[in-house]
Design a protein around this motif. Structure first.
Motif, short mmCIF file in Angstrom:
data_model
loop_
_atom_site.label_atom_id
_atom_site.label_comp_id
_atom_site.label_asym_id
_atom_site.label_seq_id
_atom_site.Cartn_x
_atom_site.Cartn_y
_atom_site.Cartn_z
N ARG A 172 -6.72 -2.93 -4.70
CA ARG A 172 -6.05 -2.08 -3.71
C ARG A 172 -5.61 -2.94 -2.54
N GLN A 216 -4.97 -2.58 0.64
CA GLN A 216 -5.62 -2.49 1.94
C GLN A 216 -6.99 -3.19 1.95
N TRP A 265 0.84 -1.20 0.00
CA TRP A 265 0.00 0.00 0.00
C TRP A 265 0.87 1.25 0.00
N TRP A 266 1.86 1.29 0.86
CA TRP A 266 2.74 2.47 0.95
C TRP A 266 3.50 2.66 -0.36
N TRP A 267 4.00 1.56 -0.91
CA TRP A 267 4.81 1.67 -2.13
C TRP A 267 3.97 2.14 -3.32
N MET A 285 3.79 4.82 -8.35
CA MET A 285 3.00 5.62 -9.30
C MET A 285 3.29 5.20 -10.73
N TYR A 290 1.14 3.89 -3.37
CA TYR A 290 0.50 5.21 -3.26
C TYR A 290 1.37 6.30 -2.66
N ARG A 291 2.58 5.95 -2.23
CA ARG A 291 3.43 6.95 -1.59
C ARG A 291 4.81 7.07 -2.22
N THR A 292 5.07 6.35 -3.29
CA THR A 292 6.38 6.40 -3.93
C THR A 292 6.23 6.64 -5.43
N ASP A 293 7.28 7.19 -6.03
CA ASP A 293 7.28 7.41 -7.47
C ASP A 293 7.26 6.09 -8.24
#
Length: 292
Positions: free
Chosen positions: A222, A224, A141-143, A151, A145-148
């Motif tokens: 997704r 989560q 989830w972090w990777w 994305m 939605y929170r990393t380039d």
């Protein structure tokens, strides 16, 4: 209730690994449908390697590598040769399942299979892979939605033409995602003999691979929501097992179908809001204006 929760958490692990692997491949546009076969392959390889070297950790790693090989074949055939993803996936499903059965017959034969040691509990009565599966879901989830990098992966699964125009290596992204996703699926299969049975059997997966595909749609691709769905699917599985041994005057065939009926009912509503990657199951040709 405490026992039910503990069993549900344990039963959740295969679903987490396989469904998250399906999600990871799908986010790059590769729709892998060989989960059932890859789980069988992982179960056979994990069991045989653990039996040979006396280490479940080595068995899990080798099982994951075996799945990665099949995932790389799928990604290569659909990315470079642009073959139909569903057809190749089904072919790999049969090949992986047949390979698993063959390996077992060659090594064990018709003899009574010896049991391997189960994964030891490390905390609260659960083994290490339970915590790794949960940590993996959080990390994904972090990777994503929170990393380039996450994305870029999502952009390949949504619009590879636009991603390519921005300098993103679409081919490499699909190859890596397909390979790693299949490795997670095989690892989920390897978990089964190491926790539930201690031995390999051709029916050990029992449809979990197909349920994992439904779980990816249920979770809207997704991480989560897939984790929450894995808990639900696992709870249905444990409830069916409990009903079979409770002595209720209910045909065991009816009880066995409960997880699938519950899945079908949930999916009827889940498909209404599931966010599927726009390029899921399609092949990309950068030399053509058309993609398909």
């Amino acid at each position: 209730m405490t026992e039910f929760i503990a069993l549900t958490i344990t039963a959740m692990v295969p679903f987490l690994f396989v469904a998250q692997g399906t999600m990871l491949s799908g986010r790059a546009g590769i729709f892998n449908v060989s989960q059932e076969g890859l789980m069988l392959l992982g179960a056979a390889v994990g069991y045989l390697v653990s039996l040979a070297v006396g280490s479940n950790a080595v068995g899990l790693v080798v099982a994951g590598l075996a799945g990665a090989v099949f995932g790389a074949v799928l990604a290569w055939a659909t990315t470079y040769l642009r073959m139909d993803q569903f057809v190749v996936g089904l072919a790999l499903f049969f090949l992986a399942g047949g390979t698993a059965s063959l390996l077992y017959r060659v090594v064990i034969g018709d003899d009574e299979p010896p049991r391997i040691k189960p994964l030891p509990a490390v905390l609260l009565g659960q083994d290490l892979l339970v915590y790794l599966a949960i940590a993996m879901s959080v990390a994904l989830w972090w990777w994503l939605y929170r990393t380039d990098a996450g994305m870029r992966l999502r952009s390949v699964g949504e619009n590879p033409k636009a991603a390519d125009s921005l300098g993103i290596d679409v081919v490499r992204t699909r190859m890596v995602a397909g390979t790693v996703g299949a490795a997670l699926m095989a690892t989920g299969g390897a978990y089964l003999p190491m926790v539930f049975s201690g031995v390999y059997a051709d029916g050990i997966v029992a449809g979990r691979g197909w349920l994992a595909i439904a779980l990816a749609f249920f979770g809207g691709w997704r991480p989560q929501l897939i984790a929450l769905g894995s808990l639900f699917f696992a709870a249905m599985e444990v409830m069916a097992q409990k009903a079979q041994v409770s002595g209720l005057a209910i045909p065991h065939q009816f009880v066995s179908m409960l997880p699938y009926v519950a899945t079908l009912l949930v999916m009827v509503f889940a498909f209404r809001w599931a966010l599927v990657p726009q390029f899921l199951g399609r092949n990309y040709d950068r030399e053509s204006r058309l993609v398909g």
